[in-house]
Design a protein around this motif. Structure first.
Motif, PDB file in Angstrom:
ATOM      1  N   ALA A   1      50.551  48.733  33.691  1.00 51.57           N
ATOM      2  CA  ALA A   1      51.227  47.311  33.171  1.00 51.57           C
ATOM      3  C   ALA A   1      50.459  46.086  33.778  1.00 51.57           C
ATOM      4  CB  ALA A   1      52.650  47.211  33.298  1.00 51.57           C
ATOM      5  N   LEU A   2      49.957  46.379  34.931  1.00 51.12           N
ATOM      6  CA  LEU A   2      49.410  45.245  35.708  1.00 51.12           C
ATOM      7  C   LEU A   2      47.951  44.960  35.272  1.00 51.12           C
ATOM      8  CD1 LEU A   2      49.487  43.226  38.235  1.00 51.12           C
ATOM      9  CD2 LEU A   2      48.542  45.074  39.605  1.00 51.12           C
ATOM     10  N   ALA A   3      47.276  46.077  34.771  1.00 50.92           N
ATOM     11  CA  ALA A   3      45.772  45.861  34.352  1.00 50.92           C
ATOM     12  C   ALA A   3      45.977  45.338  33.303  1.00 50.92           C
ATOM     13  CB  ALA A   3      45.516  47.362  34.168  1.00 50.92           C
ATOM     14  N   ASP A   4      47.092  45.400  32.249  1.00 50.09           N
ATOM     15  CA  ASP A   4      47.113  44.733  30.896  1.00 50.09           C
ATOM     16  C   ASP A   4      47.227  43.333  31.009  1.00 50.09           C
ATOM     17  OD1 ASP A   4      46.780  47.244  29.710  1.00 50.09           O
ATOM     18  OD2 ASP A   4      48.854  47.203  29.222  1.00 50.09           O
ATOM     19  N   ILE A   5      47.612  42.891  32.169  1.00 46.81           N
ATOM     20  CA  ILE A   5      47.827  41.353  32.407  1.00 46.81           C
ATOM     21  C   ILE A   5      46.876  40.636  33.130  1.00 46.81           C
ATOM     22  CG2 ILE A   5      49.574  41.410  34.217  1.00 46.81           C
ATOM     23  CD1 ILE A   5      51.240  39.594  32.289  1.00 46.81           C
ATOM     24  N   VAL A   6      46.207  41.484  34.045  1.00 49.86           N
ATOM     25  CA  VAL A   6      45.179  40.727  34.955  1.00 49.86           C
ATOM     26  C   VAL A   6      43.666  41.026  34.600  1.00 49.86           C
ATOM     27  CG1 VAL A   6      46.834  40.683  36.844  1.00 49.86           C
ATOM     28  CG2 VAL A   6      45.269  42.409  36.658  1.00 49.86           C
TER      29      VAL A   6
END
Length: 570
Positions: A188-193
């Motif tokens: 999820a973090l990869a999708d937003i940063v």
């Protein structure tokens, strides 16, 4: 019906349990409606729950505070899964079809179902990331529509210890909170940063957290490797505590003064940082402790990149986020581990615009990026849809509308104040950074000037030794001692070598000076060094010549020639 719509997400971190409520706007931005957190240091370690009761109590407190801020009941929440045991395992599955045919979605789904049935000891498959498919020795990202009699699938299974998900579900059941769904926090973090270019070209996402560091490798927009390293920024704090320093003071030292990498000559033996009102610590010692632990964490990250098989295939480089990413000079620490160029970006905030009245929640320090990511992943409305117990009359409805209008005006005012405060903080931060940079450059220039002055003193001392050697070689000539002449010449050569070494050191120090005022003084000193070195070389040569002359005069043939000349004179 209440008519409210929002998404709620919970992050079970090593330092805190965080809860957030909000919604996604049509323009892609995120509107935060409520945020809170509870300390989790006594119930969660390295992202794993070890005390069910305390975690359940923390969850209850978080959800209650969110409901208080929202003025609405919460029906369910999304939960992120991370922690030490989370990692990826590669697997491939082959399905032999009964005849050659056009591969359908059902064939692909059947292959994925077979992969899901893979069993690992004490591990659960939490998610699956398809890597590629193989049909007749050809590689496909989507084999649907391709003709073949055999389908081979390569998958990346995201696994964690069986107890991880079970303990989470037990805590939420005990707290009587319904779970809307689970997300793998690093994904999820990869999708937003990460940008689309970074994911496509190939990159490494490093979430430098409190107790753990998560490494995720992406190539061609697909996750290729995932692992959680059981080391984080708290290990640095503990290392500083080993100097008999309190936890809170060690954390302040790390955040305020700690440097992940320090250039040689930046800290002198006299530089110190305040621990408290009565104690100081050597800057050199503090940065050696911080850099040593960072070097270990970075080395572990590099090892995982190598294990992924994509070490030299990631042109977008390394993207670092999380609370640990605030360490000064962290980019340099990553670059020191590679002999060739590596691109390093610090992701202090998420890519979408985030709006909230409390500016402290929006601080660009990387600490809340994961909770924002979990909120962005949510789909279902988490608000409770209970029926109203009473009906408002027209007057009450007007009052409610007026209250909402005033609330909106107040929210707008607070947002403007928050924006102005954030702008002022950013300007103050830039001014502080500029000041620190100037102080650092001044310190480097001062140290370099001191080194040049020390070199000048060494050259002067060497010249004096050569002058002493000159006296000794004259005495050797008087005493007709070739041995004494040789010793004097060796003394002069050693002193000359020391003078030339000091000159080279001074030249290196000159290259470090950036300020013109320092450079002007340094040039004067260096010119004196060059003059003394030239004088030293000439004196040393004269001493060597005198040595050779004494040795010739005192040799057998020299004495014989002297006797012959005496006889001829008689």
């Amino acid at each position: 019906m209440t008519g409210k719509e929002f998404i709620v997400a919970i992050e079970l971190g090593s330092s805190k349990i965080a809860g957030i409520a909000g919604k996604k706007n049509n323009d892609g931005s995120i509107q935060v409606l409520a945020y809170t957190s509870e300390d989790a240091s006594d119930c969660i370690r390295k992202g794993l729950i070890y005390n069910i009761n305390k975690t359940a109590m923390g969850l209850t407190a978080v959800v209650s505070e969110l409901e208080e801020q929202l003025k609405c009941k919460i029906a369910k929440v999304y939960v992120g899964i991370g922690g030490q045991s989370l990692r990826s395992i590669k697997n491939f599955v082959v399905d032999q079809l009964d005849a050659e045919r056009v591969i359908s979605k059902e064939n692909v789904q059947h292959l994925m179902d077979i992969n899901r049935q893979t069993r690992y000891k004490d591990l659960d498959i939490l998610d699956v990331v398809p890597q590629e498919y193989k049909v007749k020795n050809s590689i496909h990202t989507d084999p649907v529509g391709v003709l073949g009699s055999q389908l081979e699938g390569h998958f990346l299974n995201i696994v964690a210890r069986t107890s991880v998900k079970r303990n989470i579900m037990t805590c939420f059941e005990q707290a009587e909170i319904e779970i809307a769904g689970f997300f793998i926090s690093p994904m999820a973090l990869a999708d937003i940063v990460l940008t689309d270019i970074e994911r496509r070209s190939g990159c490494v996402l490093v979430d430098f957290g409190y107790d753990t560091t998560t490494v995720a490798v992406y190539k061609n927009r697909v996750l290729r490797h995932l692992v959680v390293i059981p080391l984080g920024s708290n290990n640095i704090t503990k290392d500083i505590c080993s100097l008999q320093i309190e936890d809170s003071e060690a954390e302040t030292l790390k955040c305020k003064y700690g440097s992940a990498f320090t250039m040689p000559g930046v800290n002198t033996d006299d530089d110190e940082y305040p621990v408290n009102d009565t104690r100081k610590i050597k800057a050199k010692l503090l940065n050696e402790i911080v850099a040593a632990r960072v070097e270990e964490i970075v080395a572990n990250v590099q090892r995982q990149i190598a294990l992924s098989g994509y070490e030299n295939k990631l042109p977008a480089g390394i993207i670092v986020t999380g609370g640990g990413s605030n360490l000064r000079n962290l980019q340099d620490a990553f670059k020191q581990q590679k002999s060739d160029y590596v691109k390093v970006r610090i992701a202090n905030f998420v890519i979408p615009d985030v709006k909230y009245i409390d500016s402290t929640v929006l601080e660009q320090d990387g600490r809340r990026n994961t909770i924002f990511a979990l909120l962005a992943m949510g789909k279902e409305n988490c608000a409770s849809q209970e029926k109203e117990t009473s009906t408002l009359d027209m007057f009450e409805q007007q009052q409610e509308e007026e209250a909402r209008r005033r609330e909106a005006e107040e929210r707008e005012r607070l947002e403007k104040e928050a924006a102005a405060k954030a702008k002022a903080q950013e300007e103050a931060k830039r001014a502080k950074e500029a000041k620190e940079k100037a102080e650092l450059e001044n310190q480097i220039n001062n140290n370099a000037k001191k080194d040049i002055d020390a070199a000048a003193a060494n050259v002067a001392n060497a010249l004096k030794r050569i002058e002493d050697a000159k006296k000794k070689v004259k005495e050797a000539e008087t005493n007709k001692s070739g041995k004494e002449a040789q010793q004097a010449s060796q003394m002069a050569d050693n002193a000359l070598k020391d003078a030339l070494d000091a000159k080279r050191q001074a030249a290196d120090s000159m290259a470090r000076i950036t300020d013109e005022a320092f450079l002007k003084d340094a040039r004067t000193v260096f010119a004196d060094i060059e003059a003394k070195c030239k004088e030293a070389e000439e004196l040393a040569k004269a001493i060597r010549d005198k040595k050779d002359e004494v040795k010739r005069q005192n040799s057998f043939f020299g004495r014989l020639r002297s006797v012959g000349e005496t006889i001829l004179e008689d």
